[in-house]
Design an enzyme around this catalytic site. Structure first.
Site, PDB file in Angstrom:
ATOM      1  N   CYS A   1      16.462   5.285  -2.779  1.00  0.00           N
ATOM      2  CA  CYS A   1      15.327   6.193  -2.544  1.00  0.00           C
ATOM      3  C   CYS A   1      13.979   5.489  -2.673  1.00  0.00           C
ATOM      4  O   CYS A   1      12.993   5.918  -2.073  1.00  0.00           O
ATOM      5  CB  CYS A   1      15.371   7.368  -3.500  1.00  0.00           C
ATOM      6  SG  CYS A   1      16.916   8.255  -3.394  1.00  0.00           S
TER       7      CYS A   1
ATOM      8  N   HIS B   1       8.709  10.907  -2.288  1.00  0.00           N
ATOM      9  CA  HIS B   1      10.071  10.878  -1.744  1.00  0.00           C
ATOM     10  C   HIS B   1      10.610  12.304  -1.757  1.00  0.00           C
ATOM     11  O   HIS B   1      10.429  13.032  -2.727  1.00  0.00           O
ATOM     12  CB  HIS B   1      10.935   9.952  -2.613  1.00  0.00           C
ATOM     13  CG  HIS B   1      12.394  10.126  -2.397  1.00  0.00           C
ATOM     14  ND1 HIS B   1      12.966  10.095  -1.148  1.00  0.00           N
ATOM     15  CD2 HIS B   1      13.416  10.341  -3.275  1.00  0.00           C
ATOM     16  CE1 HIS B   1      14.266  10.292  -1.260  1.00  0.00           C
ATOM     17  NE2 HIS B   1      14.570  10.446  -2.542  1.00  0.00           N
TER      18      HIS B   1
ATOM     19  N   ASN C   1      17.257  15.190   2.065  1.00  0.00           N
ATOM     20  CA  ASN C   1      16.895  13.916   1.433  1.00  0.00           C
ATOM     21  C   ASN C   1      17.405  12.779   2.316  1.00  0.00           C
ATOM     22  O   ASN C   1      18.615  12.578   2.444  1.00  0.00           O
ATOM     23  CB  ASN C   1      17.545  13.874   0.042  1.00  0.00           C
ATOM     24  CG  ASN C   1      17.229  12.592  -0.714  1.00  0.00           C
ATOM     25  OD1 ASN C   1      16.767  11.619  -0.150  1.00  0.00           O
ATOM     26  ND2 ASN C   1      17.507  12.604  -2.012  1.00  0.00           N
TER      27      ASN C   1
HETATM   28  O1  UT7 Z   1      17.037  11.048  -4.061  1.00  0.00           O
HETATM   29  C1  UT7 Z   1      17.597  10.365  -5.132  1.00  0.00           C
HETATM   30  C2  UT7 Z   1      17.367  11.021  -6.408  1.00  0.00           C
HETATM   31  N1  UT7 Z   1      18.075  12.282  -6.480  1.00  0.00           N
HETATM   32  C3  UT7 Z   1      17.484  13.299  -7.047  1.00  0.00           C
HETATM   33  O2  UT7 Z   1      16.355  13.210  -7.449  1.00  0.00           O
HETATM   34  C4  UT7 Z   1      18.312  14.553  -7.231  1.00  0.00           C
HETATM   35  C5  UT7 Z   1      18.071  15.117  -8.614  1.00  0.00           C
HETATM   36  N2  UT7 Z   1      18.912  16.257  -8.930  1.00  0.00           N
HETATM   37  C6  UT7 Z   1      18.867  17.434  -8.265  1.00  0.00           C
HETATM   38  O3  UT7 Z   1      18.152  17.551  -7.291  1.00  0.00           O
HETATM   39  C7  UT7 Z   1      19.664  18.592  -8.792  1.00  0.00           C
HETATM   40  O4  UT7 Z   1      20.254  18.216 -10.025  1.00  0.00           O
HETATM   41  C8  UT7 Z   1      20.768  19.077  -7.806  1.00  0.00           C
HETATM   42  C9  UT7 Z   1      20.131  19.776  -6.633  1.00  0.00           C
HETATM   43  C10 UT7 Z   1      21.603  17.921  -7.341  1.00  0.00           C
HETATM   44  C11 UT7 Z   1      21.684  20.070  -8.495  1.00  0.00           C
HETATM   45  O5  UT7 Z   1      20.929  21.153  -8.996  1.00  0.00           O
HETATM   46  P1  UT7 Z   1      21.155  21.642 -10.490  1.00  0.00           P
HETATM   47  O6  UT7 Z   1      20.241  22.782 -10.680  1.00  0.00           O
HETATM   48  O7  UT7 Z   1      20.980  20.468 -11.384  1.00  0.00           O
HETATM   49  O8  UT7 Z   1      22.641  22.177 -10.456  1.00  0.00           O
HETATM   50  P2  UT7 Z   1      23.908  21.717 -11.307  1.00  0.00           P
HETATM   51  O9  UT7 Z   1      24.377  20.378 -10.864  1.00  0.00           O
HETATM   52  O10 UT7 Z   1      23.599  21.877 -12.765  1.00  0.00           O
HETATM   53  O11 UT7 Z   1      24.982  22.778 -10.894  1.00  0.00           O
HETATM   54  C12 UT7 Z   1      24.830  24.167 -11.249  1.00  0.00           C
HETATM   55  C13 UT7 Z   1      25.986  24.956 -10.667  1.00  0.00           C
HETATM   56  C14 UT7 Z   1      27.352  24.368 -11.015  1.00  0.00           C
HETATM   57  O12 UT7 Z   1      28.231  25.458 -11.230  1.00  0.00           O
HETATM   58  P3  UT7 Z   1      28.610  25.940 -12.727  1.00  0.00           P
HETATM   59  O13 UT7 Z   1      29.216  24.754 -13.388  1.00  0.00           O
HETATM   60  O14 UT7 Z   1      27.306  26.346 -13.339  1.00  0.00           O
HETATM   61  O15 UT7 Z   1      29.547  27.068 -12.481  1.00  0.00           O
HETATM   62  C15 UT7 Z   1      27.751  23.652  -9.764  1.00  0.00           C
HETATM   63  O16 UT7 Z   1      29.157  23.542  -9.623  1.00  0.00           O
HETATM   64  O17 UT7 Z   1      25.923  24.966  -9.237  1.00  0.00           O
HETATM   65  C16 UT7 Z   1      27.170  24.536  -8.697  1.00  0.00           C
HETATM   66  N3  UT7 Z   1      26.904  23.829  -7.444  1.00  0.00           N
HETATM   67  C17 UT7 Z   1      26.820  24.447  -6.258  1.00  0.00           C
HETATM   68  N4  UT7 Z   1      26.952  25.739  -5.900  1.00  0.00           N
HETATM   69  C18 UT7 Z   1      26.804  26.035  -4.606  1.00  0.00           C
HETATM   70  C19 UT7 Z   1      26.683  22.499  -7.261  1.00  0.00           C
HETATM   71  N5  UT7 Z   1      26.448  22.246  -5.969  1.00  0.00           N
HETATM   72  C20 UT7 Z   1      26.527  23.442  -5.322  1.00  0.00           C
HETATM   73  C21 UT7 Z   1      26.400  23.824  -3.977  1.00  0.00           C
HETATM   74  N6  UT7 Z   1      26.535  25.127  -3.652  1.00  0.00           N
HETATM   75  N7  UT7 Z   1      26.098  22.941  -3.004  1.00  0.00           N
END
Ligand code: UT7
Length: 337
Positions: A115, A264, A294
């Site tokens: 990134c 980014h 992204n």
């Molecule tokens: O570009 C390089 C650098 N990358 C970044 O900067 C990305 C940084 N991180 C993020 O943008 C976020 O952490 C994400 C968008 C990747 C994830 O968002 P989050 O709010 O941190 O969600 P999470 O990983 O804590 O997941 C929450 C819930 C989980 O379910 P439970 O365990 O709470 O039941 C996941 O299984 O959301 C679920 N989940 C989804 N649900 C529907 C994860 N992905 C999805 C999905 N659709 N695509």
């Protein structure tokens, strides 16, 4: 000593639009979750069978940047190509661009900083131009993620975020003193390398061990990208403001002097957090993640090219670029347009 400035920009995204609703048909996800957590509504994918590679996308962006810069392609004296999704494991995409553009045997360097790739690439171009070694450097950020994503529910935490695309800049020497790149910084923290990584194909994991476990099942965590999303998010929202403030301090400016911040495009919530921490107005932060997702090394040059096309940056404006991502690596660039 000459300064380095961006003389021309171009970008290219594949034609196939993949909406959140399209993703709902192949995995357990939904539009509401994706928009609320990331701000993404759609992204572009090259599409299976269309055989568009990262160097193909990069070539189209480069051709557009060359035209925009108004130079002859043979005036380019060096190529820097940033990608995490090269056509081949080796050689890198830089040499493929040299060939596809039909350039003389000029040097071609590949940057592997994910990134932050475009920040590292542009900073490197600045150093070469300031040293007097080169006059016109082609800098490309290009990604084809869609060929390497786990498009099942197992991979939804990563695969809904990433899109394909390319952006390119012609970075040239200028004798105008208060123009071009004023300051930059690049950072890394390799202890977090495996918080956002793809193990395959790497020398750390034997090919057989990696591809086939005892049950003769592929080790999905190694063949597809892995991201500890929450962990990455928390580091991103700290490192972005640090890097931006460092670039401003180094050049003797304050946050209010910035006309436009081009962060980014990793997650709309990260950018909103950074905007709030720095007390920037909406019109000072450029966002296009809703359209492209992204695109890693391509996200900053695509956003910068669109922002300039939309007339939101004019000659003399102070522009800041900043990125954070896998490595971890991060950094920022301040420039006078
Ligand atoms: O570009 C390089 C650098 N990358 C970044 O900067 C990305 C940084 N991180 C993020 O943008 C976020 O952490 C994400 C968008 C990747 C994830 O968002 P989050 O709010 O941190 O969600 P999470 O990983 O804590 O997941 C929450 C819930 C989980 O379910 P439970 O365990 O709470 O039941 C996941 O299984 O959301 C679920 N989940 C989804 N649900 C529907 C994860 N992905 C999805 C999905 N659709 N695509």
């Amino acid at each position: 000593m000459s300064n380095a400035y961006i003389r021309g920009l171009g970008f290219y995204v594949p034609k196939t639009v993949v909406t959140n609703q399209d993703l709902e048909t192949v995995m357990d996800t939904n539009d509401e979750w994706i928009v609320e957590r990331t701000g993404i509504k759609e992204r572009r994918h090259v599409g299976r069978g269309l055989e568009e590679t990262s160097s193909d996308l990069g070539l189209k962006a480069a051709e557009s940047a060359i035209e925009n810069a108004g130079i002859d392609k043979n005036e380019i004296d060096f190529i820097i190509f940033a990608t995490l999704s090269p056509d081949l494991y080796f050689p890198g995409c830089g040499v493929l661009i040299q060939d596809k553009l039909g350039l003389d045997t000029i040097g071609a360097l590949d940057v592997r900083n994910q990134c932050s790739g475009f920040i590292y690439a542009l900073s490197t171009a600045d150093a070469f131009i300031r040293s007097g070694r080169y006059k016109n450097i082609l800098v490309i950020g290009s990604e084809v993620h869609s060929m390497g994503l786990d498009m099942t529910t197992r991979g939804r935490g990563v695969s809904v975020i990433f899109g394909d695309g390319a952006g390119a800049a012609i970075v040239s020497a200028t004798d105008e003193e208060d123009r071009g790149i004023l300051s930059y910084n690049m950072h890394s923290e390799g202890k977090y390398a495996e918080e956002l990584m793809m193990g395959f194909p790497g020398s750390k994991y034997g090919w057989t061990d990696l591809l086939l476990t005892e049950d003769f099942e592929p080790d999905f965590e190694k063949i597809y990208p892995y991201m500890n999303g929450n962990f990455v998010f928390k580091h991103a929202v700290t490192r972005f403001p640090e890097a931006i403030n460092e670039a401003l301090n180094d050049a003797g400016y304050r946050i209010n002097d910035i006309k436009m911040l081009i962060p980014h495009q990793a997650n709309m919530r990260i950018n909103q957090f950074v905007q709030k921490q720095l007390s920037l107005r909406d019109d000072q932060v450029y966002t296009n993640i809703h359209k492209y997702g992204n695109t890693t090394a391509a996200s900053i040059p695509i956003a910068l090219a669109e922002c300039v096309q939309e007339g939101k940056i004019q000659k003399g404006d102070l522009v800041c670029l900043a990125a954070f991502g896998s490595g971890f690596t991060w950094g920022s660039i301040l420039m006078r347009w």
